[in-house]
Write a protein that holds these residues in place. Structure first.
Motif, short mmCIF file in Angstrom:
data_model
loop_
_atom_site.label_atom_id
_atom_site.label_comp_id
_atom_site.label_asym_id
_atom_site.label_seq_id
_atom_site.Cartn_x
_atom_site.Cartn_y
_atom_site.Cartn_z
N LEU A 133 -20.03 14.82 -25.16
CA LEU A 133 -19.20 15.61 -24.19
C LEU A 133 -18.72 14.34 -23.30
CD1 LEU A 133 -17.79 17.86 -22.48
CD2 LEU A 133 -19.91 18.04 -21.30
N SER A 134 -19.57 13.44 -22.81
CA SER A 134 -19.33 12.61 -21.81
C SER A 134 -18.08 11.46 -22.51
CB SER A 134 -20.35 11.73 -21.42
OG SER A 134 -19.96 10.88 -20.32
N ARG A 135 -18.51 11.33 -23.87
CA ARG A 135 -17.51 10.36 -24.28
C ARG A 135 -16.10 10.97 -24.61
NH1 ARG A 135 -21.62 7.26 -29.21
NH2 ARG A 135 -22.88 6.28 -27.44
N HIS A 136 -16.28 12.27 -24.77
CA HIS A 136 -15.01 12.92 -24.91
C HIS A 136 -14.27 12.72 -23.51
CE1 HIS A 136 -11.95 15.71 -26.55
NE2 HIS A 136 -12.10 16.40 -25.48
N ILE A 137 -14.95 13.35 -22.58
CA ILE A 137 -14.26 13.45 -21.23
C ILE A 137 -13.91 11.84 -20.82
CG2 ILE A 137 -14.78 13.54 -18.64
CD1 ILE A 137 -16.62 15.85 -19.41
N PHE A 138 -14.51 10.90 -21.02
CA PHE A 138 -14.06 9.63 -20.87
C PHE A 138 -13.29 8.84 -21.93
CE2 PHE A 138 -17.16 10.79 -17.73
CZ PHE A 138 -16.83 10.01 -16.52
N LYS A 139 -12.73 9.45 -22.81
CA LYS A 139 -12.15 8.73 -23.86
C LYS A 139 -10.74 8.19 -23.30
CE LYS A 139 -9.78 11.10 -27.12
NZ LYS A 139 -9.37 12.14 -28.01
N ALA A 140 -10.06 7.32 -23.73
CA ALA A 140 -8.95 6.76 -23.37
C ALA A 140 -7.84 7.62 -23.52
CB ALA A 140 -8.77 5.31 -24.27
N PRO A 141 -6.66 7.56 -22.31
CA PRO A 141 -6.87 6.63 -21.22
C PRO A 141 -8.11 7.16 -20.37
CG PRO A 141 -4.71 7.49 -21.33
CD PRO A 141 -5.59 8.29 -22.61
N THR A 142 -9.22 6.49 -20.17
CA THR A 142 -10.42 6.41 -19.33
C THR A 142 -10.01 6.92 -18.05
OG1 THR A 142 -11.56 5.18 -20.77
CG2 THR A 142 -12.69 5.57 -18.86
N ARG A 143 -9.03 6.62 -17.28
CA ARG A 143 -9.04 6.86 -15.96
C ARG A 143 -8.55 8.28 -15.67
NH1 ARG A 143 -4.70 4.17 -17.90
NH2 ARG A 143 -2.29 5.00 -17.67
N SER A 175 -11.61 -4.43 -5.44
CA SER A 175 -10.25 -4.65 -4.98
C SER A 175 -9.15 -4.75 -5.81
CB SER A 175 -10.51 -5.46 -3.82
OG SER A 175 -9.20 -5.72 -3.19
N ARG A 176 -8.23 -3.94 -5.68
CA ARG A 176 -6.91 -4.29 -6.53
C ARG A 176 -6.43 -5.38 -5.94
NH1 ARG A 176 -4.39 1.90 -6.84
NH2 ARG A 176 -5.70 2.63 -8.76
N ALA A 177 -6.34 -5.53 -4.47
CA ALA A 177 -5.69 -6.57 -3.74
C ALA A 177 -6.41 -8.11 -4.22
CB ALA A 177 -5.81 -6.42 -2.43
N LEU A 178 -7.77 -8.03 -4.29
CA LEU A 178 -8.45 -9.02 -4.76
C LEU A 178 -8.16 -9.50 -6.28
CD1 LEU A 178 -10.32 -11.50 -4.29
CD2 LEU A 178 -12.55 -9.88 -4.50
N ALA A 179 -7.93 -8.51 -7.19
CA ALA A 179 -7.68 -8.66 -8.40
C ALA A 179 -6.43 -9.56 -8.66
CB ALA A 179 -7.85 -7.47 -9.26
N LYS A 180 -5.46 -9.25 -7.76
CA LYS A 180 -4.28 -9.83 -7.84
C LYS A 180 -4.62 -11.25 -7.16
CE LYS A 180 0.05 -10.11 -4.93
NZ LYS A 180 0.60 -9.52 -3.81
N TRP A 238 -18.65 -2.86 -9.89
CA TRP A 238 -17.63 -3.64 -11.01
C TRP A 238 -17.16 -2.52 -11.82
CZ3 TRP A 238 -19.51 -8.13 -14.59
CH2 TRP A 238 -18.45 -8.57 -15.36
N LEU A 239 -15.88 -2.14 -11.75
CA LEU A 239 -15.28 -1.21 -12.36
C LEU A 239 -14.32 -1.82 -13.42
CD1 LEU A 239 -14.94 1.96 -12.25
CD2 LEU A 239 -12.77 1.43 -10.95
N GLY A 240 -14.72 -1.52 -14.87
CA GLY A 240 -13.72 -2.37 -15.72
C GLY A 240 -12.13 -1.67 -15.63
N ASP A 241 -11.23 -2.36 -16.40
CA ASP A 241 -10.05 -2.21 -16.15
C ASP A 241 -9.32 -0.95 -17.17
OD1 ASP A 241 -10.27 -3.14 -18.76
OD2 ASP A 241 -8.84 -4.68 -18.61
N MET A 242 -10.57 -0.34 -17.86
CA MET A 242 -10.28 0.82 -18.78
C MET A 242 -10.31 2.13 -17.55
SD MET A 242 -13.86 -0.28 -18.60
CE MET A 242 -13.96 -1.39 -20.17
N PHE A 243 -11.10 1.90 -16.76
CA PHE A 243 -11.02 2.95 -15.60
C PHE A 243 -9.87 2.56 -14.62
CE2 PHE A 243 -15.55 2.93 -16.90
CZ PHE A 243 -15.77 4.32 -16.77
N ASP A 244 -9.52 1.56 -14.47
CA ASP A 244 -8.32 1.21 -13.71
C ASP A 244 -7.60 -0.20 -14.04
OD1 ASP A 244 -6.75 0.29 -11.53
OD2 ASP A 244 -7.98 0.84 -9.86
N PRO A 245 -6.39 -0.19 -14.87
CA PRO A 245 -5.83 -1.19 -15.15
C PRO A 245 -5.52 -2.29 -14.30
CG PRO A 245 -4.67 0.83 -16.14
CD PRO A 245 -5.71 1.07 -14.97
N ALA A 246 -5.46 -1.95 -13.06
CA ALA A 246 -5.19 -2.92 -11.92
C ALA A 246 -6.12 -3.92 -11.67
CB ALA A 246 -4.62 -2.25 -10.59
N LEU A 247 -7.41 -3.55 -12.41
CA LEU A 247 -8.58 -4.22 -11.89
C LEU A 247 -8.88 -5.41 -13.01
CD1 LEU A 247 -11.12 -1.68 -10.43
CD2 LEU A 247 -9.84 -3.49 -9.31
#
Length: 396
Positions: free
Chosen positions: A318-328, A165-170, A197-206
């Motif tokens: 391929l996956s590492r390329h697709i998920f490279k930064a910015p991972t989101r 939850s972004r709200a909980l992260a806040k 548990w989604l890391g902030d590389m997937f969502d900076p708001a977390l």
């Protein structure tokens, strides 16, 4: 597994290069993977699934969601035919990046109904995204938001993935705050859930989730919460792109709790496991490589680790390329793969996210997907790649 009878080396196209030049790329001999699961699996494997946009809807894509429901559900049926479960309305479906809660609930309802008709596996994301982060003032606001989405999903017969939850992260300041929210929410669910548990590389708001900027401290809190509520937890999906942390965490979990790898960089070795255990899977990349993933998992279950790694190993670059930064922005690559493989007739995304990756990025994706043998119809994939390049101003 068989390869096609003869290499398709005559099939080629011009692709752009980083020096603003062009290079001829000759496709490799493609692999043929079964369209349906061939034998039982010994891992629980979910594919987080994308949504297919309606490209002809008269809407403003940045503001209004338009989904092609028939194609979206047809893609899930493709996943289920391969023996994989669907993780519904997650970040792969652009949850929080174009897909709002009302549309997510409609997606969940349609997906649960389609799964019920074929006795297929689907878990669905429950979060707090209908609660604007700025409107969340107390932890009770977060709890009530979770409760609202859980109730709605359970009402249509769905199983829960408890999303971060972004709200909980806040609002969450420390381990006690997170324990309070999760204990309250988990005490009410009908059936065991998957915690995400989604890391902030997937969502900076977390960033700083679990109340700490130190990942060791965050993991201590997460493990304590999960193990204290083990009867309510089917498993935990960890998306930190850090294989050692995942291994360490799975060794600390209650024995009744599954670890679902969300590591799109290291999934092959984490699923294979070691002498002390293994991870199950809940992966966005499985959307793009579902036939190969299904076949590889069936080989692993049959005790044929060599074939498992032979098939799944080449998909990792391929996956590492697709998920490279910015991972989101990985969703763009996932949907592009669906377009290349004929699961949809266009490369249009919810929120206009087809623009989130460069032409060079998509050209390299094409090369890596071909090298992994992932094109079901290489001629179709080549024509569609050329069409995309022409739209973006590259005609060679």
């Amino acid at each position: 597994m068989n390869k096609q009878g003869s290499p398709i080396s005559a099939l080629s196209l011009k692709l752009p290069t980083s020096n603003r030049g062009t290079a001829t790329y000759r496709l490799a001999a493609s692999r043929i993977f079964p369209a349906r699961l061939q034998s039982p699996l010994n891992r629980v494997a979910f594919s987080a699934a994308h949504v297919v946009a309606d490209p002809l809807a008269d809407v403003d894509p940045w503001l209004t969601v338009a989904v092609d429901w028939d194609r979206t559900i047809a893609f899930r049926e493709h996943i289920w035919d391969l023996g994989l479960g669907v993780a519904e309305a997650m970040d792969t479906a652009q949850r929080g990046m174009g897909l709002d809660w009302p549309t997510s609930l409609e997606l969940i309802t349609r997906s649960v109904n389609a799964a019920r008709a074929r006795n297929a596996l689907v878990f669905s994301g429950a979060g707090t995204d209908h609660l604007a982060v700025d409107a969340a003032k107390t932890l009770d606001d977060v709890i009530h938001a979770y409760e609202e989405q859980i109730e709605a999903i359970e009402k249509v017969g769905g199983r829960i993935i408890l999303m971060a939850s972004r709200a909980l992260a806040k609002l969450g300041r420390n381990a006690d705050d997170y324990a309070h929210v999760y204990h309250r929410v988990l005490s009410q669910v009908r059936e065991p859930v998957i915690i995400h548990w989604l890391g902030d590389m997937f969502d900076p708001a977390l960033a700083n989730y679990w109340g700490a900027d130190d990942l060791d401290a965050a993991m201590d809190t997460a493990v304590a919460v999960i193990n204290a509520n083990a009867a309510k937890v089917d498993g935990v999906k960890v998306s930190l792109l850090d294989k050692q942390r995942e291994i360490d965490m799975r060794r600390r979990l209650d024995t009744s709790v599954r670890m679902y790898t969300g590591d799109d960089f290291n999934y092959a070795e984490l699923i294979a496991g070691d002498a002390q255990g293994f991870s199950h899977a809940l992966l966005g990349i499985f959307d793009a490589i579902a036939p190969a993933a299904s076949f590889a998992l069936s080989r692993l279950a049959a005790g044929d680790q060599a074939s498992f790694h032979d098939v799944l190993g080449p998909t990792v670059p391929l996956s590492r390329h697709i998920f490279k930064a910015p991972t989101r922005f990985y969703k763009t690559g996932v949907v592009f793969m669906a377009y290349l493989n004929g699961h949809q007739d266009h490369f249009t995304m919810v929120g206009g996210q087809e623009s989130a990756r460069s032409t060079l990025h998509l050209a390299e994706l094409f090369r890596l997907a071909d090298k992994a043998g992932l094109f079901a119809d290489p001629e179709l994939a080549t024509r569609r790649m050329q069409t995309m390049l022409a739209v973006r101003g590259f005609e060679a």
